[in-house]
Motif scaffolding. Structure first.
Motif, PDB file in Angstrom:
ATOM      1  N   ALA A 216      13.285   0.950  -7.547  1.00  0.00           N
ATOM      2  CA  ALA A 216      12.418   2.028  -7.060  1.00  0.00           C
ATOM      3  C   ALA A 216      13.204   3.317  -6.876  1.00  0.00           C
ATOM      4  CB  ALA A 216      11.753   1.612  -5.756  1.00  0.00           C
ATOM      5  N   GLN A 217      14.429   3.203  -6.388  1.00  0.00           N
ATOM      6  CA  GLN A 217      15.253   4.399  -6.189  1.00  0.00           C
ATOM      7  C   GLN A 217      15.598   5.056  -7.523  1.00  0.00           C
ATOM      8  OE1 GLN A 217      16.207   5.774  -3.024  1.00  0.00           O
ATOM      9  NE2 GLN A 217      16.510   7.428  -4.503  1.00  0.00           N
ATOM     10  N   ALA A 249       9.361  -0.547  -1.697  1.00  0.00           N
ATOM     11  CA  ALA A 249       8.631   0.662  -2.069  1.00  0.00           C
ATOM     12  C   ALA A 249       9.031   1.876  -1.226  1.00  0.00           C
ATOM     13  CB  ALA A 249       7.131   0.414  -1.908  1.00  0.00           C
ATOM     14  N   ALA A 250       9.824   1.674  -0.186  1.00  0.00           N
ATOM     15  CA  ALA A 250      10.169   2.760   0.741  1.00  0.00           C
ATOM     16  C   ALA A 250      10.756   4.000   0.059  1.00  0.00           C
ATOM     17  CB  ALA A 250      11.126   2.237   1.812  1.00  0.00           C
ATOM     18  N   PRO A 251      11.599   3.873  -0.981  1.00  0.00           N
ATOM     19  CA  PRO A 251      12.146   5.087  -1.612  1.00  0.00           C
ATOM     20  C   PRO A 251      11.096   6.033  -2.176  1.00  0.00           C
ATOM     21  CG  PRO A 251      13.436   3.163  -2.261  1.00  0.00           C
ATOM     22  CD  PRO A 251      12.236   2.655  -1.525  1.00  0.00           C
ATOM     23  N   LEU A 252       9.867   5.557  -2.399  1.00  0.00           N
ATOM     24  CA  LEU A 252       8.819   6.428  -2.943  1.00  0.00           C
ATOM     25  C   LEU A 252       8.504   7.581  -1.993  1.00  0.00           C
ATOM     26  CD1 LEU A 252       6.361   3.754  -4.406  1.00  0.00           C
ATOM     27  CD2 LEU A 252       8.131   5.044  -5.608  1.00  0.00           C
ATOM     28  N   LEU A 284       3.521   6.664   2.609  1.00  0.00           N
ATOM     29  CA  LEU A 284       4.731   7.081   1.897  1.00  0.00           C
ATOM     30  C   LEU A 284       4.631   8.503   1.355  1.00  0.00           C
ATOM     31  CD1 LEU A 284       5.473   3.771  -0.062  1.00  0.00           C
ATOM     32  CD2 LEU A 284       6.748   4.692   1.880  1.00  0.00           C
ATOM     33  N   GLY A 285       3.454   9.131   1.504  1.00  0.00           N
ATOM     34  CA  GLY A 285       3.322  10.526   1.086  1.00  0.00           C
ATOM     35  C   GLY A 285       2.560  10.752  -0.194  1.00  0.00           C
TER      36      GLY A 285
END
Length: 418
Positions: A216-217, A249-252, A284-285
């Motif tokens: 994801a990153q 999924a956090a890096p999104l 997540l924006g």
């Protein structure tokens, strides 16, 4: 009919694997032994892991178990495809190689001078003479099994080497991350001020037991490096629950674009808890477009749910997403599956952005995917509507792509008035 189909599929699977075992293990060994038994265990064990990985993912098994089964199981799926293709292709090589070896043996035999034995006097009471040398035909006949074994080993070894190399290269291509592809799309209704507007199209990331946070990153870094005006995530973001894949999924949350990022569901979201993921991507924006539309400064951006949502009463609603808009403005639609293009044409959409196909992911699967979708990959026109289909950033099942490299596409809109 379902039972008949299942039995037929099972028969084909068993037959194909028996053929694979025969060519790679039985025909390359001199008799029963460890190699043949080991080959049977390898093939049966590989399929046990593959089926286990598929069942564990769909059944929501503990995530540690999914990850344990996924790597070997899914890689075996890809490897078995290319092993089978390799041994089938070897059938054309096998007789040619045998004939070559036979001709070479005959030429070598012809070059060997045959001396006529001189008559010998046999003294009375001497032991009988030894048997004369075997005829050349008998020697050739005994040499035939050795040639067949040699040919089988050469063809089987070549098939295995090519299959391993193909899967290795295809897996490396996925794990290194998607490459950026740039496509210019002219829109007749786009104002001159929007000429050069950049939309980063991201599809089919498929975060799951194989592709995780690190992948994801890589996607985030690749997208941000293009400095897009807008980011469009067009479905199949995940294969699993928010509980298991939320950290992946956090890096999104670090995606950056001038006009923000937008998201529409794909069919795999509905296998993974679509409602939860819609809320998670919002956190997540990213702005989910659930059969909705937003007016940007120079064009309308709309999004529809995936067809798979129909089973949950959340299918695509084009009237809700596109009804009542100003048709003099250009319209870009986010829709996961290319087959939704026909509804887009009826509603006067200028450009539809999709994914879903993976470009076939594993050749010759591209032939099947091409038959099932109006566009496999790339840009095509349907009446006054253009459709762009991305091959996707990740991979489903085997983390492997052959003949369909992953991409993140930067769509650069062009005004015909510029």
């Amino acid at each position: 009919m379902v039972i008949v189909f299942v039995l037929l599929a099972l028969a084909v699977l068993v037959g194909a694997n028996w053929y694979l075992w025969r060519r790679l293990f039985r025909d390359t060994t001199r008799g029963p032994g460890r190699a043949r038994r080991g080959g049977a265990v390898l093939i049966a064990g590989g399929w046990a892991l593959a089926i286990g990985a598929l069942v564990a993912e769909r059944a929501g098994a503990p995530f540690w178990l999914q990850r344990t089964l996924a790597w070997p199981g899914f890689l075996w799926l890809a490897l078995s495809v290319y092993l089978l293709l390799g041994v089938v292709a070897g059938e054309a090589v096998r007789p040619l190689l045998r004939r070559y070896l036979e001709r070479r043996a005959r030429r070598a035999q012809a070059r060997t001078p045959v001396a006529e034995p001189a008559p010998e006097r046999v003294p009375a009471g001497a032991p009988p003479a030894q048997d004369p040398p075997e005829p050349a035909a008998d020697v050739a006949e005994k040499a035939a099994p050795s040639r067949r074994l040699f040919v089988s080993r050469v063809v089987g070894g070549a098939a295995a080497a090519v299959a391993v190399g193909t899967v290795g290269q295809g897996t490396y291509g996925v794990l290194r991350g998607p490459r950026v592809k740039r496509v210019t799309v002219p829109l007749a209704k786009l104002p001159r001020a929007a000429h050069g507007y950049r939309i980063a199209v991201v599809s089919d990331i498929h975060l799951g037991p194989v592709l995780g946070r690190g992948f994801a990153q890589k996607v985030v870094d690749t997208v941000n490096a293009t400095q897009p005006d807008l980011i469009a995530v067009v479905g199949d973001l995940v294969d699993g629950s928010v509980k298991d894949l939320g950290p992946a999924a956090a890096p999104l949350s670090r995606l950056r674009a001038r006009h923000g990022g937008f998201f529409v569901t794909g069919n795999h979201e509905y296998f993974s808890g679509a409602a939860q993921w819609v809320e998670e991507v919002r956190r997540l924006g990213l702005d989910p477009l659930e059969n909705a539309r937003t007016e940007l400064p120079w064009f309308d951006l709309a999004g529809v749910n995936d067809i798979a949502g129909e089973s949950e009463g959340q299918g695509p609603d084009f009237d809700r997403a596109l009804g009542g808009r100003d048709t003099t403005r250009a319209c870009v639609l986010l829709a996961h599956q290319p087959v939704q293009i026909h509804d887009a044409v009826r509603h006067g959409v200028d450009l539809q952005l999709s994914g879903h196909t993976h470009g076939g992911q594993l050749w010759p699967g591209s032939l099947i995917a091409e038959a099932a979708n109006p566009t496999l990959a790339g840009l095509e026109r349907y009446g006054d509507t253009q459709l762009y289909v991305s091959r996707g950033a990740g991979a489903w099942g085997p983390p492997t792509r052959v003949g369909a490299p992953s991409d993140i596409t930067v769509i650069e809109l062009a005004s015909k008035r510029a």
